[in-house]
Design an enzyme around this catalytic site. Structure first.
Site, short mmCIF file in Angstrom:
data_model
loop_
_atom_site.label_atom_id
_atom_site.label_comp_id
_atom_site.label_asym_id
_atom_site.label_seq_id
_atom_site.Cartn_x
_atom_site.Cartn_y
_atom_site.Cartn_z
N ARG A 166 -10.73 3.49 12.86
CA ARG A 166 -10.25 2.86 13.80
C ARG A 166 -10.92 3.50 14.93
NH1 ARG A 166 -4.72 4.37 12.29
NH2 ARG A 166 -4.44 6.11 13.79
N ARG A 176 -18.14 1.43 21.78
CA ARG A 176 -18.50 0.36 22.68
C ARG A 176 -19.94 0.95 24.01
NH1 ARG A 176 -13.21 1.96 24.69
NH2 ARG A 176 -11.34 0.90 24.15
N ARG A 197 -1.85 14.74 3.54
CA ARG A 197 -2.55 16.14 5.21
C ARG A 197 -1.34 16.35 5.07
NH1 ARG A 197 -6.33 18.63 3.25
NH2 ARG A 197 -7.03 19.07 5.59
N ARG A 205 -7.76 20.29 16.62
CA ARG A 205 -7.56 19.82 18.69
C ARG A 205 -6.73 20.07 19.53
NH1 ARG A 205 -5.11 13.84 18.08
NH2 ARG A 205 -3.04 14.09 17.09
N GLU A 248 -3.90 22.18 16.90
CA GLU A 248 -3.04 21.77 15.43
C GLU A 248 -4.35 22.06 14.33
OE1 GLU A 248 -3.32 17.16 15.45
OE2 GLU A 248 -1.45 17.12 17.47
N TYR A 264 -0.70 4.29 6.21
CA TYR A 264 -1.22 5.13 7.29
C TYR A 264 -1.13 4.31 8.58
CZ TYR A 264 -4.97 7.79 10.28
OH TYR A 264 -5.58 8.97 10.64
N ASP A 274 0.00 3.46 12.45
CA ASP A 274 0.55 3.41 13.81
C ASP A 274 2.14 3.05 13.99
OD1 ASP A 274 -2.13 5.13 14.83
OD2 ASP A 274 -2.57 2.47 15.02
P1 FAD Z 1 8.74 8.99 10.01
O1 FAD Z 1 9.11 9.46 11.60
O2 FAD Z 1 8.24 10.66 9.02
O3 FAD Z 1 10.71 9.26 9.85
C1 FAD Z 1 10.96 10.06 8.69
C2 FAD Z 1 12.41 10.26 8.86
O4 FAD Z 1 12.59 9.89 7.34
C3 FAD Z 1 12.57 12.10 9.10
O5 FAD Z 1 13.06 11.56 10.27
C4 FAD Z 1 12.50 12.42 8.07
O6 FAD Z 1 13.15 13.66 8.33
C5 FAD Z 1 13.93 11.56 7.76
N1 FAD Z 1 13.76 11.39 5.82
C6 FAD Z 1 12.67 12.25 4.96
N2 FAD Z 1 13.22 12.08 3.28
C7 FAD Z 1 14.76 12.65 3.98
C8 FAD Z 1 15.72 13.13 2.74
N3 FAD Z 1 15.45 13.25 1.60
N4 FAD Z 1 16.68 12.53 3.60
C9 FAD Z 1 17.37 11.92 5.00
N5 FAD Z 1 16.40 12.35 5.89
C10 FAD Z 1 15.05 12.03 4.87
N6 FAD Z 1 0.85 6.25 16.36
C11 FAD Z 1 0.90 6.01 16.98
O7 FAD Z 1 0.99 4.65 16.93
N7 FAD Z 1 -0.11 6.51 17.65
C12 FAD Z 1 -0.10 8.02 17.73
O8 FAD Z 1 -0.52 8.26 18.39
C13 FAD Z 1 0.39 8.53 16.82
N8 FAD Z 1 -0.44 9.76 16.25
C14 FAD Z 1 0.41 10.58 15.06
C15 FAD Z 1 -0.31 11.52 14.55
C16 FAD Z 1 0.44 12.22 14.03
C17 FAD Z 1 0.16 13.93 14.06
C18 FAD Z 1 0.99 11.29 13.11
C19 FAD Z 1 1.66 12.60 11.44
C20 FAD Z 1 1.02 10.56 12.93
C21 FAD Z 1 0.64 9.86 14.66
N9 FAD Z 1 0.62 8.51 14.71
C22 FAD Z 1 0.68 7.96 15.59
C23 FAD Z 1 2.30 7.09 13.25
C24 FAD Z 1 3.88 7.48 13.31
O9 FAD Z 1 3.95 8.80 13.88
C25 FAD Z 1 4.52 6.56 12.51
O10 FAD Z 1 3.78 5.21 12.50
C26 FAD Z 1 5.76 6.79 13.24
O11 FAD Z 1 6.43 7.18 13.79
C27 FAD Z 1 6.64 6.35 11.66
O12 FAD Z 1 7.58 6.62 11.61
P2 FAD Z 1 8.19 6.15 10.35
O13 FAD Z 1 9.54 6.20 10.69
O14 FAD Z 1 7.71 5.77 9.23
O15 FAD Z 1 8.45 7.52 9.68
N1 UDP Z 2 -12.53 11.23 14.35
C1 UDP Z 2 -13.43 11.40 14.59
N2 UDP Z 2 -13.99 12.60 15.53
C2 UDP Z 2 -12.70 12.75 16.36
C3 UDP Z 2 -11.60 12.02 16.51
C4 UDP Z 2 -11.48 11.73 15.11
O1 UDP Z 2 -14.44 12.82 13.15
O2 UDP Z 2 -13.48 13.30 17.05
C5 UDP Z 2 -12.31 10.64 13.16
C6 UDP Z 2 -11.05 11.11 12.05
O3 UDP Z 2 -12.15 10.92 10.51
C7 UDP Z 2 -10.10 10.47 11.94
C8 UDP Z 2 -10.74 9.29 12.11
O4 UDP Z 2 -11.82 9.56 13.11
O5 UDP Z 2 -9.62 11.35 10.88
C9 UDP Z 2 -9.82 8.71 13.24
O6 UDP Z 2 -9.10 9.08 13.94
P1 UDP Z 2 -7.78 8.63 14.84
O7 UDP Z 2 -8.03 9.57 16.07
O8 UDP Z 2 -7.51 7.37 14.90
O9 UDP Z 2 -6.87 9.90 13.80
P2 UDP Z 2 -5.38 10.04 14.46
O10 UDP Z 2 -5.10 11.75 14.11
O11 UDP Z 2 -4.45 9.16 15.16
O12 UDP Z 2 -5.22 9.20 12.33
#
Ligand code: FAD
Ligand code: UDP
Length: 372
Positions: free
Chosen positions: A171, A175, A248, A279, A305, A353, A355
């Site tokens: 991911r 560069r 996780r 982080r 986190e 997984y 985005d």
């Molecule tokens: P969710 O946002 O999880 O929505 C699911 C919803 O369903 C929730 O509100 C939940 O409460 C509801 N739900 C579940 N079960 C029930 C139930 N039984 N009854 C009623 N409601 C229910 N993507 C990026 O592009 N850039 C980023 O920088 C990025 N950072 C991330 C960082 C973290 C820590 C995480 C975990 C993810 C990150 N992502 C990022 C990914 C991004 O969060 C997801 O791709 C996106 O939010 C998923 O949307 P979703 O609607 O599938 O799920």
């Molecule tokens: N990663 C790492 N060091 C860093 C940042 C990321 O080793 O400083 C690795 C780690 O395994 C992580 C993966 O790169 O799960 C992907 O990183 P990304 O930031 O895309 O993870 P996200 O939190 O967006 O899922």
């Protein structure tokens, strides 16, 4: 039936599908068990700062149609994600680029950097990377693997790098240029005013009920609509009858500080094994500091986190897409395909997984299949 669609979950998948269905004249009810909309992209204003409550979210995409879609609901700033890695007090640029290589080895030209990586790769004797460790060493060599990847990854995933799939590390860009942009994406930014406002705009005119758990009131809710779009965890839907899929989880420790600037950057990754958090996010720098000053706000909000193994009752965040879980998911998927009235979507419904841009794309594709 009162509604054409019951959408379970007001995250991006649910909100995008609901919006498209409403546009097509369908009657839609959106429910969420949380007290707020927007799922994991939920932001809340604290001290004038939009805090990313479920983890930092940076929107980035190469899909022009997805960018055109989201910018209908929000204006995006020009935030470019450039996290800093802190390894025992040594600071390095991320993703891995010429600034990182220069600090690590003193190399100055791309040729010198490439030679250094090649030498370390050769010494490790890796030809076909079979796991994350081997993949990482093949990409950036052993020094960077040891200082910037190993500790962070093992904290993040709670497993040794030798037991993790190689794709996770792919991911990250590598560069041979001086470019700290974390993503290889044509379009990137943060919605001005926060993600919650963007999702509220998507859901404008659609009935939303919060604090309603679908699985606890399933029969009653199913009776309201012809079809259900379910975006919760697929294993929870089937009451974990084939066993738990692994996730996780993340614990966020939020703090409001009486200083204007804590770390000078939105994200600092702690890449050593000893620091217990992965982080620290300083939320104001997502919206300030690039186009607008942030130092004039007297306070700042930070989140540490901590990554942990998911157990029932925790928020599932990251699907663990390894072989064992892949097999179990395939079995759940078979059960899901047999549910005629229910469509499974999103990060938890598809155990992927994803985005944000991929989730939006997937919801738009579903809408196309369903509604057109
Ligand atoms: P969710 O946002 O999880 O929505 C699911 C919803 O369903 C929730 O509100 C939940 O409460 C509801 N739900 C579940 N079960 C029930 C139930 N039984 N009854 C009623 N409601 C229910 N993507 C990026 O592009 N850039 C980023 O920088 C990025 N950072 C991330 C960082 C973290 C820590 C995480 C975990 C993810 C990150 N992502 C990022 C990914 C991004 O969060 C997801 O791709 C996106 O939010 C998923 O949307 P979703 O609607 O599938 O799920
Ligand atoms: N990663 C790492 N060091 C860093 C940042 C990321 O080793 O400083 C690795 C780690 O395994 C992580 C993966 O790169 O799960 C992907 O990183 P990304 O930031 O895309 O993870 P996200 O939190 O967006 O899922």
């Amino acid at each position: 039936m009162k509604y054409d669609y019951l959408v379970v979950g007001s995250g991006l998948f649910g909100a995008v599908f609901a919006h498209q269905a409403k546009e097509k004249g369908k009657k839609v009810l959106v429910i969420d068990k949380r007290p707020n909309i927007a799922g994991n992209v939920y932001t809340k204003e604290i001290e004038g700062i939009n805090v990313h409550i479920y983890g930092a979210h940076i929107f980035h995409t190469n899909l022009k149609h997805v960018w055109d879609y989201v910018t209908k609901f929000a204006e995006f700033n020009r935030f470019t994600n450039s996290p800093v890695a802190n390894y025992r007090g040594e600071l390095y640029s991320l993703p891995f680029n010429m600034y990182t290589f220069n600090k690590m080895w003193g190399v100055v030209t791309p040729e010198e950097a490439a030679a250094k990586i090649e030498a370390q790769k050769r010494e490790a004797g890796i030809t076909e990377p079979k796991n994350l460790e081997e993949q990482a060493i093949s990409l950036v060599g052993t020094d960077i693997y040891e200082k910037l990847i190993k500790g962070y990854t093992e904290k993040q995933w709670g497993r040794p790098c030798t037991e993790l799939p190689a794709f996770i590390i792919k991911r990250l860009p590598v560069r041979l240029t001086f470019d700290n942009n974390y993503f290889n994406a044509l379009y990137q930014g943060i919605p001005v005013g926060g993600y919650t406002k963007m999702v509220a705009n998507m859901l404008d005119g659609t009935e939303v009920r919060l604090g309603v758990d679908y699985l606890q009131n399933k029969a009653e809710l199913d009776a309201l609509a012809d079809k259900v779009v379910y975006t919760g965890p697929i294993d929870a839907y089937f009451d974990y009858k084939l066993g738990n899929l692994e996730y996780r989880s993340v614990r966020f420790e939020n703090e409001v500080l009486d200083i204007p600037n804590f770390q000078g950057n939105a994200a600092v990754n702690y890449t050593d094994r000893e620091t217990p958090w992965t982080r620290i996010i300083e939320h104001k720098w997502f919206e300030f500091g690039k186009d607008a000053e942030g130092n004039d706000l007297p306070k700042t909000v930070i989140s540490r986190e901590y990554s942990s193994e998911w157990k029932p009752g925790d928020e599932p965040y990251y699907p663990v897409n390894d072989e064992k879980n892949g097999k179990l998911y395939a079995e759940y998927k078979q059960l899901a395909d047999a549910e005629v009235k229910v469509i499974f979507g999103g990060r938890l419904g598809e155990y992927k997984y994803y985005d944000m841009d991929a989730v939006i794309d997937s919801a738009l594709k579903l809408a196309e299949r369903e509604l057109y």
